[in-house]
Design a protein around this motif. Structure first.
Motif, short mmCIF file in Angstrom:
data_model
loop_
_atom_site.label_atom_id
_atom_site.label_comp_id
_atom_site.label_asym_id
_atom_site.label_seq_id
_atom_site.Cartn_x
_atom_site.Cartn_y
_atom_site.Cartn_z
N LYS A 383 33.97 12.12 30.03
CA LYS A 383 34.65 11.36 28.97
C LYS A 383 35.33 12.30 27.97
N LEU A 384 34.73 13.45 27.67
CA LEU A 384 35.38 14.40 26.77
C LEU A 384 36.61 15.01 27.43
N ALA A 385 36.54 15.28 28.72
CA ALA A 385 37.69 15.82 29.45
C ALA A 385 38.85 14.82 29.42
N ALA A 386 38.55 13.54 29.67
CA ALA A 386 39.60 12.52 29.64
C ALA A 386 40.18 12.38 28.23
N PHE A 387 39.32 12.43 27.23
CA PHE A 387 39.77 12.31 25.84
C PHE A 387 40.77 13.42 25.51
N ASN A 388 40.43 14.65 25.86
CA ASN A 388 41.33 15.77 25.56
C ASN A 388 42.63 15.68 26.34
N ALA A 389 42.54 15.19 27.59
CA ALA A 389 43.75 15.01 28.39
C ALA A 389 44.65 13.95 27.76
N ILE A 390 44.05 12.87 27.24
CA ILE A 390 44.82 11.82 26.57
C ILE A 390 45.50 12.37 25.33
N LEU A 391 44.79 13.18 24.55
CA LEU A 391 45.41 13.80 23.38
C LEU A 391 46.61 14.66 23.77
N SER A 392 46.48 15.37 24.89
CA SER A 392 47.60 16.20 25.33
C SER A 392 48.79 15.34 25.73
N ILE A 393 48.53 14.15 26.32
CA ILE A 393 49.62 13.24 26.69
C ILE A 393 50.36 12.77 25.44
N VAL A 394 49.58 12.32 24.45
CA VAL A 394 50.20 11.81 23.21
C VAL A 394 51.02 12.91 22.54
N ALA A 395 50.46 14.11 22.46
CA ALA A 395 51.18 15.21 21.82
C ALA A 395 52.46 15.55 22.59
N LEU A 396 52.36 15.60 23.91
CA LEU A 396 53.53 15.91 24.72
C LEU A 396 54.61 14.85 24.59
N ALA A 397 54.16 13.58 24.55
CA ALA A 397 55.14 12.50 24.45
C ALA A 397 55.98 12.64 23.18
N PHE A 398 55.33 12.93 22.07
CA PHE A 398 56.06 13.08 20.81
C PHE A 398 56.94 14.32 20.82
N VAL A 399 56.41 15.42 21.37
CA VAL A 399 57.21 16.65 21.42
C VAL A 399 58.46 16.45 22.27
N VAL A 400 58.31 15.80 23.42
CA VAL A 400 59.45 15.59 24.32
C VAL A 400 60.48 14.68 23.67
N GLU A 401 60.03 13.55 23.10
CA GLU A 401 60.97 12.61 22.49
C GLU A 401 61.69 13.22 21.29
#
Length: 687
Positions: A383-401
């Motif tokens: 669950k911690l691994a998935a949580f950190n991966a989700i944070l990376s998705i959110v951060a990447l989405a904003f950086v890319v946009e």
């Protein structure tokens, strides 16, 4: 027409993967969307920010699921019962949702009182417990169809009528007090281990996949696979397999996988000459096996880890060789199909440039790298691994946009708002996709709780009597029962039901000669898991096959049969790892040993694929079939020869030479026939 077909596929996905958000008014949609987002945010807060006891987490998790089901899914499919479409219907739906939530949360609201009167519920406990059971069964029926609820009711009826049944089925029975205490007022029934895994782990992985899908990762995986493999023989089908495997890393759903990748790969396969049935069946086989792919396997894999009391990484390690062997074998099978059909690669204009694909979407791979590093290198909890991966998705989405807005000179605020809306849509989609898993684990918990009351030993005894103590018959009964149950149940529910009944018997199985065979628990659990997955394309009710057939415009039954023929190479693997646990890396202590087992298992799957497809270098002859099957069996299970001929077990790896010799013999037999065919093709038609 294409739009209608796409809309129909979306309806299939919504219906079979949880049905969702069919609200008829703006206020209704807003309310339900807010509840869905709140559920996702609550689950996201658990790994880092909120500390709650396990029973509270399970109760809140189930309450959210029940509320969304009763607000969004009608009593009967096709009826206009959406929130906002009718004031009367709206009122009924809201009342049912509120009562369902209260019944789910009651165990938390009065936990102190319940714990002080274990097994002695008062009238209020009994009323709420019965209501909870009814709400869970009805919600499961709405989301999953009637099968799981009917099975739970059958087990309930068996629990109460046990003393009045014939001797072989007789059971001492349970009282109403014991039943409701076990099922609805303890952590042994509805609030058991399956729901705990759903609440603490599975949701985050489903949310991870939903966010990636909303951000466009599915199209990136398609383009990446086509750019890598499109130019090869049968490249469209091979690209479909790779694309489905990559999507399966984050999807965990056969049907979602078909809809995500199949809408692109199936037409592409048909374009290069694959018959519609073959194209659809290839996508079905690839998508079905997506749930086998580490590191994010189907939801049931997390429950396996919990049942066994092992870290999830151990389940990943055990499942790695069978999963990769299965995918490589499918890759080989589509190569054989391409050879039989005389396929060529895709036209150059249909193949995107790899550099262009990577430049436009390499960042989709970063969350997967983060996830694998968290699980394998840092050894964090799932669950911690998935949580950190989700944070990376959110951060990447904003950086890319934002980066795209800066490059194009458009408004950064607008880009950030657009990205925020996409993230919210991903949160809603994650909650939608979780309805199936949450209700499956809750309803299956009723069955598990009944089995734990003593019925399990009785059912296990019946299964053992039917199998006559023969491990081969027992495995066959388990496989067939899983396929039949899986026609009406999701993989998670099928696995839970079959594992609670048959795993204890499989572990104690015996061979034909009467000697005891020691079968690791992980092998027994994965056996049930595999056949629960294979039910998704088993005719006549393989939902993944129906979805692919809708895209390909092929016959659903014929598509399901063809897909199941392709999946025979997956069906044989569980039988093999039950007897040869080295395929699960059980007892394997070195990397060279693991590599040897993997390579030989891959060749074994290839030989089995040659046998089932009737083709190797050229079309097989009847007398070559036993050679292929013999080679496959020995390469999968080399210790078979040491057992048959009473040789030292340490010589088992030497038996690989026998399997390779059989495989090589067929190669030598077919080589001259291939040369003659090439000579004829080179000479051309007689003048």
């Amino acid at each position: 027409m294409a739009i209608d077909r796409k809309a129909r596929l979306e309806r299939v996905l919504r219906t079979e993967e949880g049905g969702f958000l069919r609200c008829g008014g703006r206020i209704g949609r807003t309310v339900v969307s807010a509840i869905a987002v709140a559920w996702a945010l609550f689950q996201l807060a658990l790994p880092r920010f909120v500390l709650l006891d396990s029973i509270t987490i399970r109760a809140i998790h189930l309450a959210f699921a029940l509320v969304l089901v009763f607000l969004t899914i009608p009593f009967r499919k096709g009826t206009a019962t959406s929130v906002g479409s009718s004031s009367r219907i709206c009122a009924i739906a809201c009342v049912l949702a509120a009562l369902a939530a209260l019944s789910s949360l009651y165990i938390v609201l009065d936990w102190r009182g319940i714990s002080l009167r274990p097994g002695i519920p008062i009238w209020r406990d009994a009323v709420v417990a019965v209501a909870l059971i009814v709400f869970v069964l009805e919600a499961a029926r709405r989301v999953l169809g009637p099968a799981l609820s009917v099975i739970a009711l059958f087990f309930t009826l068996y629990a109460f009528s046990g003393p009045y049944l014939p001797l072989i089925f007789a059971f001492k029975g349970v009282s109403l007090t014991k039943y409701i205490s076990q099922i609805a007022l303890s952590t042994n029934g509805i609030y058991g281990i399956p729901l705990d895994v759903s609440a603490n782990t599975i949701f985050l992985y489903v949310l991870l996949g939903a966010l990636l899908a909303k951000l466009g990762a599915g199209q990136f995986f398609n383009d990446l696979a086509i750019s890598l493999l499109g130019r090869f023989k049968g490249g469209a089908a091979k690209a479909a397999i790779v694309s489905s495997g990559l999507t399966g890393l984050v999807s965990g759903s056969s049907i979602a996988n078909v809809v995500t990748t199949g809408t692109f790969t199936i037409p592409l396969m048909k374009k290069v000459g694959y018959p519609a049935k073959i194209a659809a069946a290839t996508e079905v086989a690839a998508s079905t096996n997506g749930q086998l792919m580490p590191p994010i396997m189907g939801a049931a894999a997390f429950i396996i880890a919990e049942y066994l009391g092992k870290p999830y990484i151990d389940v990943i390690k055990a499942a790695a060789i069978p999963a990769f062997v299965s995918y490589l074998a499918l890759f080989y099978i589509v190569h054989l199909e391409a050879s039989k059909l005389g396929m060529k690669g895709l036209p150059k204009e249909d193949i995107p440039r790899l550099s262009t694909v990577l430049a436009g979407g390499f960042y989709y791979l970063i969350p997967l790298v983060v996830l694998i590093a968290e699980l394998v290198v840092l050894r964090h909890s799932p669950k911690l691994a998935a949580f950190n991966a989700i944070l990376s998705i959110v951060a990447l989405a904003f950086v890319v946009e934002v980066g795209r807005a800066v490059r194009t000179g458009s408004s950064v605020a607008v880009a950030a708002g657009r990205c925020g809306r996409t993230i919210v849509q991903g949160l809603i989609a994650g909650s939608r996709n979780m309805l199936t898993v949450a209700l499956a684990t809750a309803a299956a918990g009723i069955i598990v709780g009944i089995v734990a009351m003593g019925i399990g030993s009785m059912v296990a005894e019946i299964v053992e009597v039917l199998s006559a103590g023969n491990i081969f018959l027992l495995l066959l009964i388990t496989a067939v029962a899983s396929l039949v149950l899986g026609m009406g149940l999701p993989t998670t529910a099928t696995y839970i039901v079959m594992a609670s009944i048959t795993v204890p018997v499989i572990i104690q199985g015996r061979s034909l000669a009467g000697e005891t065979i020691l079968i690791p628990a992980i092998a027994a659990h994965l056996f049930c898991f595999y056949f629960g997955i294979l039910a998704d394309d088993t005719p006549p009710v393989g939902l993944a096959a129906y979805t692919a057939a809708a895209i390909a415009r092929s016959d659903p039954i014929a598509t399901g049969i063809q897909g199941f023929l392709y999946d025979l190479r997956t069906a044989v693997i569980p039988f093999m790892f039950v007897f040869n646990a080295e395929l699960l890396l059980y007892g394997v202590t070195s990397v060279p040993q693991a590599v040897l087992v993997f390579v030989m298992a891959t060749l074994a799957a290839f030989a089995f694929g040659n046998a089932t497809q009737g083709w190797f270098l050229v079309k097989n002859r009847w007398y070559e079939l036993p050679l292929f099957l013999g080679a496959s069996l020995i390469l999968f299970y080399p210790a078979l020869l040491t057992r048959l001929f009473h040789l030292d077990y340490g010589l088992r790896y030497g038996m690989y030479a026998v399997g390779l010799a059989l495989y090589g013999l067929v190669y030598l037999m077919q080589r001259p026939r291939l040369r003659r065919i090439r000579d004829v093709d080179f000479a051309g038609p007689a003048r």
